[in-house]
Scaffold this motif. Structure first.
Motif, PDB file in Angstrom:
ATOM      1  N   TYR A 144      38.989 -59.785 -65.177  1.00 17.43           N
ATOM      2  CA  TYR A 144      39.907 -58.960 -64.384  1.00 17.43           C
ATOM      3  C   TYR A 144      39.159 -58.169 -63.318  1.00 17.43           C
ATOM      4  O   TYR A 144      39.668 -57.975 -62.211  1.00 17.43           O
ATOM      5  CB  TYR A 144      40.705 -58.024 -65.288  1.00 17.43           C
ATOM      6  N   LEU A 145      37.954 -57.715 -63.613  1.00 15.25           N
ATOM      7  CA  LEU A 145      37.156 -57.003 -62.611  1.00 15.25           C
ATOM      8  C   LEU A 145      36.755 -57.922 -61.457  1.00 15.25           C
ATOM      9  O   LEU A 145      36.758 -57.509 -60.296  1.00 15.25           O
ATOM     10  CB  LEU A 145      35.915 -56.387 -63.254  1.00 15.25           C
ATOM     11  N   ILE A 146      36.413 -59.159 -61.782  1.00 10.84           N
ATOM     12  CA  ILE A 146      36.076 -60.125 -60.734  1.00 10.84           C
ATOM     13  C   ILE A 146      37.286 -60.372 -59.845  1.00 10.84           C
ATOM     14  O   ILE A 146      37.173 -60.397 -58.617  1.00 10.84           O
ATOM     15  CB  ILE A 146      35.589 -61.454 -61.348  1.00 10.84           C
ATOM     16  N   LEU A 147      38.440 -60.546 -60.463  1.00 11.88           N
ATOM     17  CA  LEU A 147      39.665 -60.765 -59.703  1.00 11.88           C
ATOM     18  C   LEU A 147      39.977 -59.560 -58.823  1.00 11.88           C
ATOM     19  O   LEU A 147      40.338 -59.712 -57.653  1.00 11.88           O
ATOM     20  CB  LEU A 147      40.820 -61.057 -60.653  1.00 11.88           C
ATOM     21  N   ALA A 148      39.824 -58.361 -59.367  1.00 10.37           N
ATOM     22  CA  ALA A 148      40.076 -57.147 -58.588  1.00 10.37           C
ATOM     23  C   ALA A 148      39.109 -57.052 -57.404  1.00 10.37           C
ATOM     24  O   ALA A 148      39.518 -56.679 -56.297  1.00 10.37           O
ATOM     25  CB  ALA A 148      39.949 -55.921 -59.474  1.00 10.37           C
ATOM     26  N   TYR A 149      37.852 -57.391 -57.619  1.00 12.59           N
ATOM     27  CA  TYR A 149      36.874 -57.345 -56.524  1.00 12.59           C
ATOM     28  C   TYR A 149      37.205 -58.387 -55.454  1.00 12.59           C
ATOM     29  O   TYR A 149      37.095 -58.121 -54.266  1.00 12.59           O
ATOM     30  CB  TYR A 149      35.458 -57.568 -57.045  1.00 12.59           C
ATOM     31  N   ALA A 150      37.631 -59.569 -55.905  1.00 16.17           N
ATOM     32  CA  ALA A 150      37.961 -60.633 -54.948  1.00 16.17           C
ATOM     33  C   ALA A 150      39.167 -60.259 -54.090  1.00 16.17           C
ATOM     34  O   ALA A 150      39.208 -60.587 -52.897  1.00 16.17           O
ATOM     35  CB  ALA A 150      38.228 -61.937 -55.685  1.00 16.17           C
ATOM     36  N   LEU A 151      40.130 -59.577 -54.658  1.00 13.84           N
ATOM     37  CA  LEU A 151      41.344 -59.227 -53.925  1.00 13.84           C
ATOM     38  C   LEU A 151      41.271 -57.880 -53.234  1.00 13.84           C
ATOM     39  O   LEU A 151      42.101 -57.570 -52.385  1.00 13.84           O
ATOM     40  CB  LEU A 151      42.539 -59.247 -54.881  1.00 13.84           C
ATOM     41  N   SER A 152      40.283 -57.080 -53.577  1.00 17.02           N
ATOM     42  CA  SER A 152      40.166 -55.737 -53.017  1.00 17.02           C
ATOM     43  C   SER A 152      39.673 -55.783 -51.571  1.00 17.02           C
ATOM     44  O   SER A 152      38.774 -56.556 -51.236  1.00 17.02           O
ATOM     45  CB  SER A 152      39.185 -54.918 -53.858  1.00 17.02           C
ATOM     46  N   PRO A 153      40.226 -54.927 -50.735  1.00 18.10           N
ATOM     47  CA  PRO A 153      39.708 -54.847 -49.358  1.00 18.10           C
ATOM     48  C   PRO A 153      38.393 -54.075 -49.281  1.00 18.10           C
ATOM     49  O   PRO A 153      37.745 -54.070 -48.251  1.00 18.10           O
ATOM     50  CB  PRO A 153      40.825 -54.100 -48.614  1.00 18.10           C
ATOM     51  N   ILE A 154      37.999 -53.447 -50.369  1.00 23.16           N
ATOM     52  CA  ILE A 154      36.750 -52.673 -50.393  1.00 23.16           C
ATOM     53  C   ILE A 154      35.639 -53.546 -50.963  1.00 23.16           C
ATOM     54  O   ILE A 154      35.757 -54.095 -52.051  1.00 23.16           O
ATOM     55  CB  ILE A 154      36.918 -51.399 -51.244  1.00 23.16           C
ATOM     56  N   ASP A 155      34.575 -53.713 -50.214  1.00 24.72           N
ATOM     57  CA  ASP A 155      33.423 -54.512 -50.629  1.00 24.72           C
ATOM     58  C   ASP A 155      32.199 -53.619 -50.788  1.00 24.72           C
ATOM     59  O   ASP A 155      32.152 -52.510 -50.257  1.00 24.72           O
ATOM     60  CB  ASP A 155      33.096 -55.581 -49.580  1.00 24.72           C
ATOM     61  N   LEU A 156      31.205 -54.129 -51.509  1.00 23.10           N
ATOM     62  CA  LEU A 156      29.940 -53.394 -51.602  1.00 23.10           C
ATOM     63  C   LEU A 156      29.283 -53.287 -50.241  1.00 23.10           C
ATOM     64  O   LEU A 156      28.752 -52.247 -49.869  1.00 23.10           O
ATOM     65  CB  LEU A 156      28.997 -54.087 -52.589  1.00 23.10           C
ATOM     66  N   ILE A 157      29.297 -54.394 -49.504  1.00 26.48           N
ATOM     67  CA  ILE A 157      28.780 -54.414 -48.131  1.00 26.48           C
ATOM     68  C   ILE A 157      29.969 -54.761 -47.234  1.00 26.48           C
ATOM     69  O   ILE A 157      30.559 -55.826 -47.383  1.00 26.48           O
ATOM     70  CB  ILE A 157      27.662 -55.461 -47.965  1.00 26.48           C
ATOM     71  N   PRO A 158      30.363 -53.875 -46.315  1.00 32.49           N
ATOM     72  CA  PRO A 158      31.544 -54.126 -45.480  1.00 32.49           C
ATOM     73  C   PRO A 158      31.422 -55.434 -44.695  1.00 32.49           C
ATOM     74  O   PRO A 158      30.339 -55.821 -44.250  1.00 32.49           O
ATOM     75  CB  PRO A 158      31.584 -52.926 -44.543  1.00 32.49           C
ATOM     76  N   ASP A 159      32.560 -56.119 -44.521  1.00 32.33           N
ATOM     77  CA  ASP A 159      32.571 -57.420 -43.849  1.00 32.33           C
ATOM     78  C   ASP A 159      32.264 -57.330 -42.359  1.00 32.33           C
ATOM     79  O   ASP A 159      31.904 -58.326 -41.750  1.00 32.33           O
ATOM     80  CB  ASP A 159      33.933 -58.094 -44.045  1.00 32.33           C
ATOM     81  N   PHE A 160      32.415 -56.153 -41.753  1.00 33.00           N
ATOM     82  CA  PHE A 160      32.145 -56.065 -40.320  1.00 33.00           C
ATOM     83  C   PHE A 160      30.651 -56.099 -39.988  1.00 33.00           C
ATOM     84  O   PHE A 160      30.278 -56.274 -38.833  1.00 33.00           O
ATOM     85  CB  PHE A 160      32.812 -54.823 -39.696  1.00 33.00           C
ATOM     86  N   ILE A 161      29.793 -55.960 -40.994  1.00 35.01           N
ATOM     87  CA  ILE A 161      28.354 -56.090 -40.755  1.00 35.01           C
ATOM     88  C   ILE A 161      28.048 -57.585 -40.654  1.00 35.01           C
ATOM     89  O   ILE A 161      28.331 -58.338 -41.578  1.00 35.01           O
ATOM     90  CB  ILE A 161      27.533 -55.437 -41.887  1.00 35.01           C
ATOM     91  N   PRO A 162      27.495 -58.023 -39.536  1.00 35.32           N
ATOM     92  CA  PRO A 162      27.289 -59.457 -39.333  1.00 35.32           C
ATOM     93  C   PRO A 162      26.456 -60.105 -40.439  1.00 35.32           C
ATOM     94  O   PRO A 162      25.494 -59.536 -40.922  1.00 35.32           O
ATOM     95  CB  PRO A 162      26.554 -59.539 -37.986  1.00 35.32           C
TER      96      PRO A 162
END
Length: 108
Positions: free
Chosen positions: A22-40
């Motif tokens: 469930y934690l993996i699923l929550a991380y996959a669907l969450s808009p919050i990442d450990l490293i933001p996606d806007f960093i190339p």
């Protein structure tokens, strides 16, 4: 993925494996990442590395006999998703309210 879904419903799957899935699923669907996606490059690498590693680790936590049963059940699984039009209308209304707010705030 269906096998992981079925393994969360299996009574022989340990509670910690279910929680981890469930934690993996929550991380996959969450808009919050450990490293933001806007960093190339690096922003997308965390999804490409962490999610497969998490799935691999979850598979290690599930007992072998549960994996075999769930894999067999996954082959015959018919994913029946109910269509919920009321929820779809609710989401569309929320987006429209947000769009009107943005238009009024920045353009009017």
């Amino acid at each position: 993925m269906i096998m992981l879904h079925l393994s969360t419903k299996h009574p022989a799957t340990p509670w910690y494996a279910k929680l981890f899935i469930y934690l993996i699923l929550a991380y996959a669907l969450s808009p919050i990442d450990l490293i933001p996606d806007f960093i190339p490059v690096i922003g997308l690498l965390d999804d490409l590395l962490l999610l497969p590693f998490g799935i691999w680790l979850a598979l290690k936590m599930i007992p072998d006999h549960v994996k075999k049963e769930c894999m067999q059940a996954a082959k015959d699984y018919n994913w029946k998703k109910k269509k919920n039009f009321a929820f779809a209308v609710f989401i569309i209304v929320c987006w429209l309210i947000f769009a009107v707010f943005l238009l009024r705030r920045f353009f009017l």
